[in-house]
Design an enzyme around this catalytic site. Sequence first.
Site, PDB file in Angstrom:
ATOM      1  N   GLU A  63       0.839  -1.200   0.000  1.00  0.00           N
ATOM      2  CA  GLU A  63       0.000   0.000   0.000  1.00  0.00           C
ATOM      3  C   GLU A  63       0.877   1.254   0.000  1.00  0.00           C
ATOM      4  O   GLU A  63       0.630   2.209  -0.743  1.00  0.00           O
ATOM      5  CB  GLU A  63      -0.885  -0.031   1.243  1.00  0.00           C
ATOM      6  CG  GLU A  63      -1.915   1.067   1.351  1.00  0.00           C
ATOM      7  CD  GLU A  63      -2.670   0.977   2.663  1.00  0.00           C
ATOM      8  OE1 GLU A  63      -3.278   1.994   3.045  1.00  0.00           O
ATOM      9  OE2 GLU A  63      -2.635  -0.088   3.311  1.00  0.00           O
ATOM     10  N   ASP A  67       1.135   3.889  -3.195  1.00  0.00           N
ATOM     11  CA  ASP A  67       0.869   5.313  -2.991  1.00  0.00           C
ATOM     12  C   ASP A  67       1.960   6.163  -3.640  1.00  0.00           C
ATOM     13  O   ASP A  67       1.681   7.165  -4.303  1.00  0.00           O
ATOM     14  CB  ASP A  67       0.786   5.597  -1.494  1.00  0.00           C
ATOM     15  CG  ASP A  67       0.646   7.079  -1.188  1.00  0.00           C
ATOM     16  OD1 ASP A  67      -0.375   7.674  -1.569  1.00  0.00           O
ATOM     17  OD2 ASP A  67       1.560   7.644  -0.573  1.00  0.00           O
ATOM     18  N   ASN A 132      -7.233   1.212   0.061  1.00  0.00           N
ATOM     19  CA  ASN A 132      -6.016   0.550   0.533  1.00  0.00           C
ATOM     20  C   ASN A 132      -5.625  -0.594  -0.402  1.00  0.00           C
ATOM     21  O   ASN A 132      -4.454  -0.769  -0.748  1.00  0.00           O
ATOM     22  CB  ASN A 132      -6.215   0.003   1.944  1.00  0.00           C
ATOM     23  CG  ASN A 132      -6.455   1.101   2.965  1.00  0.00           C
ATOM     24  OD1 ASN A 132      -6.154   2.267   2.711  1.00  0.00           O
ATOM     25  ND2 ASN A 132      -6.991   0.739   4.120  1.00  0.00           N
ATOM     26  N   GLU A 135      -4.200   0.787  -3.727  1.00  0.00           N
ATOM     27  CA  GLU A 135      -2.797   1.202  -3.619  1.00  0.00           C
ATOM     28  C   GLU A 135      -1.872  -0.014  -3.570  1.00  0.00           C
ATOM     29  O   GLU A 135      -0.807  -0.020  -4.204  1.00  0.00           O
ATOM     30  CB  GLU A 135      -2.606   2.066  -2.374  1.00  0.00           C
ATOM     31  CG  GLU A 135      -3.204   3.462  -2.505  1.00  0.00           C
ATOM     32  CD  GLU A 135      -3.043   4.282  -1.247  1.00  0.00           C
ATOM     33  OE1 GLU A 135      -2.781   5.488  -1.379  1.00  0.00           O
ATOM     34  OE2 GLU A 135      -3.184   3.716  -0.139  1.00  0.00           O
TER      35      GLU A 135
END
Length: 247
Positions: A63, A67, A132, A135
């Site tokens: 995650e 990002d 979540n 990502e």
Amino acid sequence: MRRLFNKIRKNSRSPEDGIFFEKITKILGFEPIELRYYKKAFTHRSTNKVDEKGNPFNYERLEFLGDAMLGSVIAAHLYNEVPSGDEGYLTKMRSKIVSREHLNELGRDFNLLQFVESKINSNQFGENIHGNLFEAFIGAIYLDRGFTYCEKFIQNKIIKQYVDIAKLEGKVISYKSLIIEWCQKEKMSFFFDFVEDNGIEGQKYFGVKLLIDQKIIARARATSKKKAEEKASQRAYFALQEKISKK
């Protein structure tokens, strides 16, 4: 030779992995090489899995990586597409594209929740599980196929289909930030006054009053202080929209 190798790998998969492979390929638009990255991207921490070195095996580190990949590709896109935008404008636009609300929308649209391995019921997940997972999925693409394929996916599946700069310019991602910015600009005081209650549902709630210049402008109630603040700020914005728009 590569095609032969891929064919051997494909035939050696279990029926379950074969179904997973086909579904992931359909979302990606190209074939994954290492399914283990994608499996990790959908492993919830409740499984308590660890790798061969004893490190937690779940999507949370992916995650973080996803990002960063999203941020870099989208930043480059905005830099190229909006040559007149200054740093503040570009930062604000990127924040709108990668906002939690938008990432949750993407996770839902790709139906990533179907892949989650967890020891808790899906109705216990918070709303942010969708973003979540999205990502983490991006992070898995990067580890599996490298930056070029990761950028290709973000460009084709996200930017081209979901990013409309003109619409995003008018989109509010945080009513709380908007209200605070307006109050500071107009040199007005603001204050969120909280009260905690358990409600008739037996769940903890937070009631909040938003005061501007010591006058109650809006009230709201939610399961967290953050949500209550945002809800009250949204109501305050619509109550004061005419005044705010004139500034």
